[in-house]
Write an enzyme that holds these catalytic residues in place. Structure first.
Site, PDB file in Angstrom:
ATOM      1  N   GLU A  18     -39.794 -47.876  38.302  1.00  0.00           N
ATOM      2  CA  GLU A  18     -39.445 -49.034  37.934  1.00  0.00           C
ATOM      3  C   GLU A  18     -39.299 -50.308  39.114  1.00  0.00           C
ATOM      4  O   GLU A  18     -39.521 -51.493  39.186  1.00  0.00           O
ATOM      5  CB  GLU A  18     -38.068 -49.195  37.206  1.00  0.00           C
ATOM      6  CG  GLU A  18     -38.267 -48.630  35.727  1.00  0.00           C
ATOM      7  CD  GLU A  18     -36.916 -48.242  35.214  1.00  0.00           C
ATOM      8  OE1 GLU A  18     -36.325 -49.458  34.932  1.00  0.00           O
ATOM      9  OE2 GLU A  18     -36.813 -47.253  34.818  1.00  0.00           O
ATOM     10  N   ASP A 104     -36.742 -44.682  34.426  1.00  0.00           N
ATOM     11  CA  ASP A 104     -35.565 -43.864  34.163  1.00  0.00           C
ATOM     12  C   ASP A 104     -35.384 -43.322  32.537  1.00  0.00           C
ATOM     13  O   ASP A 104     -36.042 -43.791  31.939  1.00  0.00           O
ATOM     14  CB  ASP A 104     -34.435 -45.017  34.340  1.00  0.00           C
ATOM     15  CG  ASP A 104     -34.172 -45.522  35.768  1.00  0.00           C
ATOM     16  OD1 ASP A 104     -34.887 -44.813  36.449  1.00  0.00           O
ATOM     17  OD2 ASP A 104     -33.663 -46.494  35.874  1.00  0.00           O
ATOM     18  N   ASP A 106     -33.506 -42.984  30.291  1.00  0.00           N
ATOM     19  CA  ASP A 106     -32.769 -43.766  29.340  1.00  0.00           C
ATOM     20  C   ASP A 106     -33.320 -44.460  28.030  1.00  0.00           C
ATOM     21  O   ASP A 106     -34.632 -44.413  28.582  1.00  0.00           O
ATOM     22  CB  ASP A 106     -31.463 -44.464  29.937  1.00  0.00           C
ATOM     23  CG  ASP A 106     -31.875 -45.560  30.778  1.00  0.00           C
ATOM     24  OD1 ASP A 106     -33.090 -45.679  30.627  1.00  0.00           O
ATOM     25  OD2 ASP A 106     -31.209 -46.093  31.494  1.00  0.00           O
ATOM     26  N   GLU A 108     -33.489 -47.508  27.915  1.00  0.00           N
ATOM     27  CA  GLU A 108     -34.346 -48.750  28.626  1.00  0.00           C
ATOM     28  C   GLU A 108     -35.771 -48.258  29.319  1.00  0.00           C
ATOM     29  O   GLU A 108     -36.679 -48.866  29.417  1.00  0.00           O
ATOM     30  CB  GLU A 108     -33.496 -49.542  29.613  1.00  0.00           C
ATOM     31  CG  GLU A 108     -33.805 -50.974  29.797  1.00  0.00           C
ATOM     32  CD  GLU A 108     -33.106 -51.744  28.283  1.00  0.00           C
ATOM     33  OE1 GLU A 108     -33.895 -52.661  28.186  1.00  0.00           O
ATOM     34  OE2 GLU A 108     -32.165 -51.478  27.651  1.00  0.00           O
ATOM     35  N   TYR A 334     -28.826 -40.001  38.580  1.00  0.00           N
ATOM     36  CA  TYR A 334     -28.668 -41.306  37.985  1.00  0.00           C
ATOM     37  C   TYR A 334     -27.301 -41.911  37.718  1.00  0.00           C
ATOM     38  O   TYR A 334     -26.503 -41.053  37.361  1.00  0.00           O
ATOM     39  CB  TYR A 334     -29.390 -40.995  36.611  1.00  0.00           C
ATOM     40  CG  TYR A 334     -29.975 -42.431  36.028  1.00  0.00           C
ATOM     41  CD1 TYR A 334     -30.664 -43.155  36.562  1.00  0.00           C
ATOM     42  CD2 TYR A 334     -29.623 -42.530  34.685  1.00  0.00           C
ATOM     43  CE1 TYR A 334     -31.038 -44.416  35.931  1.00  0.00           C
ATOM     44  CE2 TYR A 334     -29.911 -43.644  33.973  1.00  0.00           C
ATOM     45  CZ  TYR A 334     -30.686 -44.607  34.928  1.00  0.00           C
ATOM     46  OH  TYR A 334     -31.090 -45.720  33.914  1.00  0.00           O
ATOM     47  N   ARG A 336     -26.567 -44.239  35.299  1.00  0.00           N
ATOM     48  CA  ARG A 336     -26.108 -44.797  33.997  1.00  0.00           C
ATOM     49  C   ARG A 336     -25.957 -43.518  33.274  1.00  0.00           C
ATOM     50  O   ARG A 336     -27.142 -43.012  32.739  1.00  0.00           O
ATOM     51  CB  ARG A 336     -27.460 -45.561  33.493  1.00  0.00           C
ATOM     52  CG  ARG A 336     -26.969 -47.053  34.413  1.00  0.00           C
ATOM     53  CD  ARG A 336     -28.243 -48.053  33.806  1.00  0.00           C
ATOM     54  NE  ARG A 336     -28.201 -49.372  34.534  1.00  0.00           N
ATOM     55  CZ  ARG A 336     -28.870 -49.677  35.596  1.00  0.00           C
ATOM     56  NH1 ARG A 336     -29.654 -48.786  35.937  1.00  0.00           N
ATOM     57  NH2 ARG A 336     -28.678 -50.839  36.207  1.00  0.00           N
ATOM     58  N   HIS A 381     -27.820 -36.707  30.247  1.00  0.00           N
ATOM     59  CA  HIS A 381     -27.889 -36.655  31.893  1.00  0.00           C
ATOM     60  C   HIS A 381     -26.743 -35.924  32.324  1.00  0.00           C
ATOM     61  O   HIS A 381     -25.951 -35.566  31.821  1.00  0.00           O
ATOM     62  CB  HIS A 381     -27.528 -38.249  32.175  1.00  0.00           C
ATOM     63  CG  HIS A 381     -28.868 -39.011  32.185  1.00  0.00           C
ATOM     64  ND1 HIS A 381     -30.006 -38.808  32.592  1.00  0.00           N
ATOM     65  CD2 HIS A 381     -28.813 -40.407  31.538  1.00  0.00           C
ATOM     66  CE1 HIS A 381     -30.907 -39.864  32.192  1.00  0.00           C
ATOM     67  NE2 HIS A 381     -30.239 -40.711  31.574  1.00  0.00           N
TER      68      HIS A 381
END
Length: 941
Positions: A18, A104, A106, A108, A334, A336, A381
């Site tokens: 990203e 990532d 997740d 998103e 990570y 988040r 996570h």
């Protein structure tokens, strides 16, 4: 699909992440054969306006970017600023044998990976590469163990995106029409704003209550030492067995809410204290209990934000920006995450450091396991921890500034989570005596001793309340036994007043949202950033204060869209979205019910909860925003203050008003936008109205006979003259009133008539130079200056505008023109030493107002901050947020196009022109792609 052995031996692999920073780090771990490139965040999204929607779509689709009539099909477009990057990715993919989507892990990130696959249309094997930390082992393992795209996660993200688009695009225009242009509404944003407004309403309605009690200092008569003090301080607990009222016993209305308590006023408390002056006291009871405190769980997103706010003064947004850098550079996992779980590798690393740094006696026999406490945690996570199978100590990282401080916080919390409990004893001593009138009184004192600090050797959690006692605080009491005599050294009567509920801070608002199960932890930082940027909330110190504008917005939403800002409804909506993510519910029926109402969908898969679940007929969002006739714009923006005064929120800001416009006795005055709503009392409003519209009558100009007034304008305070009513205001004979801005050193309530007349005499002609060019002295946006033709020169003092002579002006112009800033002015305020840069922090006056600086970083004061009230902690917070944002991006200036006369080109010239144009286009594309690579764009939170 696993990487093929043939490709693994010699093929070219494209890895897409990203951010450019992450790409650079990962490239170093993969080596030759891998090309690592960044998508620079999302490459496509719903269109931001009708102009971006393909022409084949018409009607509502062009406005919403979602086809609500055909199963809420989203219309995706490649972001204009990402087209060059997409072209670059396609070119790289054309030369590759495999594609690894390494965004990532997740919702998103999964959605970004899906969009990349949809746009790039790869014809080579595609692998979803996931990792929780950016270390060599983790990256290489991720390459060896890819997985398929998780379409369920993609659907969950898409449903949220569509829901938020429908909410924002349907409700925001209502705010534009009924409150003010440019406002926005959002599924979580509006609820967060409501929480802040409701807390302010509680403060406005609050009525303080006064209560008194006694404090006694009692001596054992023994010589004390640190382990056995000779005296203790105790507070009056009961009189004749009745508990003495404390602050918790009073309601917000100032009245007692607890029955059978003794409310002491000042007279009674002082009389009781006097009656105890000769009393003999003795220990009535001693209660000792074992004390045990277990370590805190490792950080997840919200607890990291809260603790970074308490201990480092970081806002939620600044915390996430610093954490993002730590993650991308391989220092932490990570950031988040809803999880408090540590991997076996992390547990082993933490336990090894406990033994190494603190000793085996601090290591529990078995590893500690922390269960997840967050409902509907979206991914598996790990908790936020230092990366790797051996944690680097903060000193080993080479980090500095904010990154060092945040890493140290994470490292300490992680290591402490695998340490033994803290143990000790808590003691309560009750002391009895009799007043002169025979009444039995009892004082109480509590103490705590820690015999083994355990995890507290490494870490102690902070508290939202600055007056709260932290876990590692000891209070030692004398070693006394029941029946021991004590002498009263001093007994005093103490008065107290109840306090209104504290305003939210960023940390406590994050905690409140999470406890109410509203929104996702990963989005809280961006939500708080949005309500601050929109002007719904501003900061005073660390407190979040709602603006008067937010009162109008919340008032409208509560009265006409109550379900959309209902806390329980918003939390149930979050549950529905999570059920969709788990495959337990269908997205389309749910969206139909939410948007069209009860008849809009089948009710399948959680659609019933798109209403309020009570079985009543409920219209959908579309019906709510269609019926706007019932919304009285004036009513929803008006709030009674008292004495006939009303606070109104207008197009240009808040104001107070008494009476109706154009009627006799009508009064109106602007309200400072940084005034906290609970500070607008009737008395304050009367003061504002005493000088209507902020006008200060200064007197009459002895030359013109016109009245001179000082006013508070949209662009700052100024003075002007009131022209006679028959003065022509339009046409060729129109006369404009003389007007002049106040100097920065002046204020509305102190400026004099003489000063006003001097200001309105500007610009002043100083004289002419040898060539006859006029020199004038003028007051401008950036201070006093001289002007000669197009040549301007700054003056150091405002008074020079009236005193500088022609010779002095010519001497200034005889000097070479200074480039850069003039001599530095002395600071307005000194705040102390910044804990990050270790440099002195001061407040200075800049071109755009006061700002804080440590000599390296500058941060402008925000709404609600002032030179007089800003604290050192607030100054450090502003600098931390500015550092986290990084340096401002510079935009290259376009060279003006040269205009040439049009000539008819010969065929040969046409061919040459085409070749030149093609060459320029290729160069431009390469430049754009290069710029896109260098530009880091953080993924929306």
């Amino acid at each position: 699909m696993s990487p093929t052995s043939e490709t693994a031996q010699g093929g070219r692999r494209l890895v897409i992440v990203e951010s450019p920073a992450k790409a650079k780090t990962i490239k170093g771990y993969l080596g030759p054969g891998y090309v690592v490139e960044a998508s620079v965040g999302h490459i496509r999204d719903l269109p931001s306006g009708a102009a971006e929607v393909p022409e084949k779509y018409t009607g509502e689709v062009r406005r919403l970017g979602v086809d609500v009539e055909h199963d809420f099909q989203p219309i995706y477009v490649v972001n204009s600023d990402k087209k060059a990057q997409v072209k670059k990715l396609k070119d790289l993919l054309a030369e590759s044998d495999e594609l690894f989507l390494a965004t990532d892990e997740d919702r998103e990130g999964e959605a970004i990976a899906w969009h990349l696959q949809e746009v790039l249309k790869p014809k080579v094997p595609v692998h979803r590469m996931v990792f929780h930390e950016i270390t060599k082992d983790a990256i290489q393992q991720a390459v060896r163990n890819p997985r398929e795209l998780n379409k369920r996660m993609v659907d969950a993200q898409e449903t949220r995106r569509i829901l938020d688009r429908l909410y924002g695009y349907e409700v925001s225009p209502v705010l534009w029409k009924k409150v003010m242009r440019g406002l926005s509404a959002g599924r979580v944003q509006s609820v967060a704003t409501r929480l802040v407004v409701e807390r302010e309403r509680e403060r406005i309605a609050f009525r303080s209550a006064e209560y008194w009690d006694l404090t006694g200092t009692f001596s054992t008569g023994r010589a004390g030492d640190p382990s056995d003090p000779s005296s203790l301080v105790a507070r009056l607990a009961t009189v004749e067995g009745k508990r003495v009222a404390q602050g918790r016993d009073f309601g917000a209305d100032g009245q007692l809410k607890t029955a059978n308590v003794l409310h002491l006023d000042e007279e009674k408390a002082r009389a009781l204290a006097a009656s105890l002056s000769d009393t003999r006291f003795a220990v009535r009871s001693v209660e000792s209990k074992p004390y045990r405190r277990s370590p805190y769980a490792p950080f997840r997103t919200t607890t990291l934000q809260q603790e970074a706010s308490r201990k480092l003064g970081f806002g939620a947004k600044a915390t996430m920006q610093v954490a993002q850098k730590l993650y991308e550079n391989g220092f932490i996992t990570y950031m988040r995450t809803d999880s408090t779980v540590l991997s076996d590798t992390a547990v082993s690393a933490a336990r090894a450091q406990v033994t190494q740094l603190y000793g085996a006696e601090y290591l529990p026999e078995k590893p500690r396991v922390y269960a997840g406490k967050v409902k509907n945690a979206q991914e598996a996570h790990e908790a936020i921890r230092p990366s790797g199978d051996r944690f680097r100590t903060p000193a080993e990282t080479g980090l500095t500034g904010d990154q060092f401080r945040l890493y140290e916080l994470i490292w300490k919390r992680t290591v402490a989570s695998q340490m033994k409990d803290a143990t000790g004893n808590s003691v309560t001593v009750k002391i009895a005596g009799a007043a002169a009138d025979g009444r039995d009184v009892e004082f109480s004192a509590s103490g705590k001793t820690i015999t083994f600090h355990g995890f507290m050797k490494a870490y102690v959690e902070g508290a939202d309340d600055p007056n709260a006692e932290l876990d590692d605080r000891e209070r030692r009491l004398p070693q006394v036994a029941e029946g021991d005599a004590l002498a009263a050294e001093d007994i005093t009567a103490d008065g107290h007043a109840t306090k209104p509920p504290a305003r939210y801070t960023e940390a406590s608002l994050v905690k409140e949202l999470e406890e109410r199960e509203i929104g996702r932890p990963s989005t809280y930082a961006s939500i708080i950033g949005t309500i601050l940027d929109r002007g719904y909330v501003f900061k005073k110190g660390t407190a979040l204060v709602p603006s008067f504008l937010s009162f109008a917005v919340v008032n409208l939403l509560e009265k006409h869209f109550g379900r959309l800002v209902d806390y329980d409804f918003t939390a149930r909506m979050e549950d529905d979205l999570d059920r969709i993510a788990r495959g337990e519910a269908q997205a389309v029926p749910w969206l139909k019910r939410f948007y069209f109402g009860e008849g809009g969908g089948s009710g399948e898969g959680g659609a019933a909860d798109a209403g309020n679940g009570d079985g009543d007929h409920l219209g959908g969002l579309k019906e709510l925003v269609t019926d706007l006739g019932a919304i009285d714009a004036r009513e929803i923006s008006s709030f009674p203050v008292g004495n006939g005064i009303v606070l109104r929120v207008g197009r240009y800001g808040p104001y107070v008003e008494r009476g109706e416009k154009d009627q006799e006795g009508h009064q109106r005055a602007d309200v400072p936008e940084d005034l906290a709503p609970d500070e607008l009392t009737v008395e304050h409003a009367e003061e504002l109205l005493a000088k209507p519209s902020g006008d200060f009558e200064l007197g009459t100009d002895p030359v013109s006979g016109n009245e001179i007034v000082a006013k508070a304008g949209r662009y700052g305070p100024y003075v002007t003259e009131i022209l006679p009513e028959d003065t022509p205001k339009t046409g060729k004979n129109a006369v404009k009133p003389r007007t002049a801005s106040l100097f920065k050193s002046m204020s509305l309530d102190t400026v004099t008539l003489e000063e006003a007349l001097k200001l309105m005499s500007l610009p002043r002609v100083v004289g002419t130079d040898a060539e006859g060019v006029e020199i004038t002295a003028q007051n401008g946006r950036y201070g006093p200056y001289l002007k000669k033709g197009t040549d301007s020169r700054s003056l150091t003092e405002e008074e020079q505008l009236f005193t500088i002579t022609l010779d002095e002006a010519l001497a200034i112009y005889a000097q070479p023109k200074q480039r850069g800033r003039a001599a530095a002015k002395p600071p307005l305020k000194e705040l102390g030493t910044d804990p990050v840069s270790e440099k002195p922090v001061v407040v200075k006056d800049g071109r755009f107002g006061p700002y804080v600086t440590d000599g390296e970083t500058n941060a402008t004061l925000r709404t609600g901050d002032s030179v007089e009230t800003i604290t050192p902690e607030r100054g450090y917070e502003l600098l931390a947020e500015k550092r986290a944002k990084g340096p401002a991006k510079k935009t290259a200036k376009k060279a003006p196009a040269k205009k040439t006369a049009a000539k008819k080109a010969t065929p040969a010239k046409k061919t040459a022109a085409k070749k030149t144009a093609a060459k320029k286009t290729t160069t431009a594309k390469k430049t754009t792609a290069s710029a896109a690579k260098k530009t880091a764009a953080a993924k929306p939170e």
